[in-house]
Design a protein around this motif. Structure first.
Motif, short mmCIF file in Angstrom:
data_model
loop_
_atom_site.label_atom_id
_atom_site.label_comp_id
_atom_site.label_asym_id
_atom_site.label_seq_id
_atom_site.Cartn_x
_atom_site.Cartn_y
_atom_site.Cartn_z
N VAL A 129 0.85 -1.20 0.00
CA VAL A 129 0.00 0.00 0.00
C VAL A 129 0.88 1.25 0.00
N ALA A 130 1.91 1.26 0.85
CA ALA A 130 2.84 2.40 0.90
C ALA A 130 3.52 2.58 -0.45
N ALA A 131 3.96 1.48 -1.04
CA ALA A 131 4.62 1.54 -2.34
C ALA A 131 3.65 2.02 -3.42
N PHE A 132 2.40 1.59 -3.33
CA PHE A 132 1.39 1.99 -4.30
C PHE A 132 1.12 3.49 -4.23
N VAL A 133 0.94 4.01 -3.03
CA VAL A 133 0.68 5.45 -2.88
C VAL A 133 1.87 6.26 -3.37
N GLY A 134 3.07 5.88 -2.93
CA GLY A 134 4.27 6.56 -3.42
C GLY A 134 4.45 6.37 -4.91
N GLY A 135 4.14 5.17 -5.39
CA GLY A 135 4.31 4.85 -6.81
C GLY A 135 3.34 5.59 -7.71
N ILE A 136 2.09 5.72 -7.28
CA ILE A 136 1.10 6.46 -8.07
C ILE A 136 1.52 7.93 -8.16
N THR A 137 1.97 8.47 -7.04
CA THR A 137 2.46 9.85 -7.04
C THR A 137 3.65 9.98 -8.00
N ASP A 138 4.59 9.07 -7.87
CA ASP A 138 5.79 9.04 -8.70
C ASP A 138 5.43 8.94 -10.19
N TYR A 139 4.60 7.98 -10.52
CA TYR A 139 4.24 7.72 -11.92
C TYR A 139 3.46 8.89 -12.52
N GLY A 140 2.49 9.40 -11.78
CA GLY A 140 1.70 10.54 -12.26
C GLY A 140 2.54 11.77 -12.48
N LEU A 141 3.44 12.04 -11.54
CA LEU A 141 4.31 13.20 -11.65
C LEU A 141 5.29 13.03 -12.82
N MET A 142 5.77 11.79 -13.03
CA MET A 142 6.66 11.53 -14.16
C MET A 142 5.97 11.86 -15.47
N ILE A 143 4.75 11.43 -15.63
CA ILE A 143 4.00 11.70 -16.86
C ILE A 143 3.76 13.21 -17.01
N LEU A 144 3.38 13.87 -15.94
CA LEU A 144 3.15 15.32 -15.97
C LEU A 144 4.42 16.06 -16.40
N LEU A 145 5.53 15.73 -15.77
CA LEU A 145 6.79 16.41 -16.09
C LEU A 145 7.26 16.12 -17.51
N THR A 146 7.02 14.90 -17.99
CA THR A 146 7.46 14.53 -19.33
C THR A 146 6.53 15.09 -20.41
N GLU A 147 5.23 14.91 -20.22
CA GLU A 147 4.28 15.30 -21.26
C GLU A 147 3.95 16.79 -21.26
#
Length: 143
Positions: free
Chosen positions: A15-33
């Motif tokens: 769960v901790a990894a998922f919450v951190g991971g969703i934040t990480d993944y979403g921010l990665m897409i935002l910063l890239t796109e």
């Protein structure tokens, strides 16, 4: 009982990894796109933000290592920072290799890379090294 506790701890860590991971993944897409950063730089920034969230959840909820002793906290932060550095490096390199060698879109390559890094690198190091409670720490915290 030990087995049940281990499974529960593993699920909490996911769960901790998922919450951190969703934040990480979403921010990665935002910063890239949106901000047009190369995905390897986006992974560096988003991985750092996701790591802060993951560390906090792991420390206070999953492994409950909340000792107020600054040397203990500093030790955990240092170890966690090393794990994050390794994790971000593996994720960036793995995503880049999948994208350049196999023409896999960086978003998909990142998900593939994350699954290996999360279970084979992050979880074991976080559980058995960063938040490992030894006998000395147990004695200090119980007093």
């Amino acid at each position: 009982m030990f087995k049940k506790k281990s499974i529960f701890t593993f699920l909490q860590a996911q769960v901790a990894a998922f919450v951190g991971g969703i934040t990480d993944y979403g921010l990665m897409i935002l910063l890239t796109e949106v901000f047009k950063l190369h995905f390897t730089f986006s992974i560096l920034i988003s991985g750092t933000v996701g790591a802060i969230i993951n560390f906090s959840i792991n420390r206070f909820w999953v492994f409950k290592n909340q000792s107020g002793y600054s040397s203990y906290i500093n030790s955990q932060l240092f170890k966690f920072a090393l794990v994050v550095l390794g994790s971000i490096s593996l994720k960036s390199f793995g995503t880049l290799i999948l994208q350049q060698s196999f023409q896999i879109d960086y978003r998909i390559g990142r998900l593939i890379t994350d699954s290996f890094v999360s279970y084979g690198f992050n979880y074991p190091l976080i559980k058995y090294w960063v938040f490992k409670v030894n006998e000395k720490q147990n004695a200090i915290e119980s007093n």
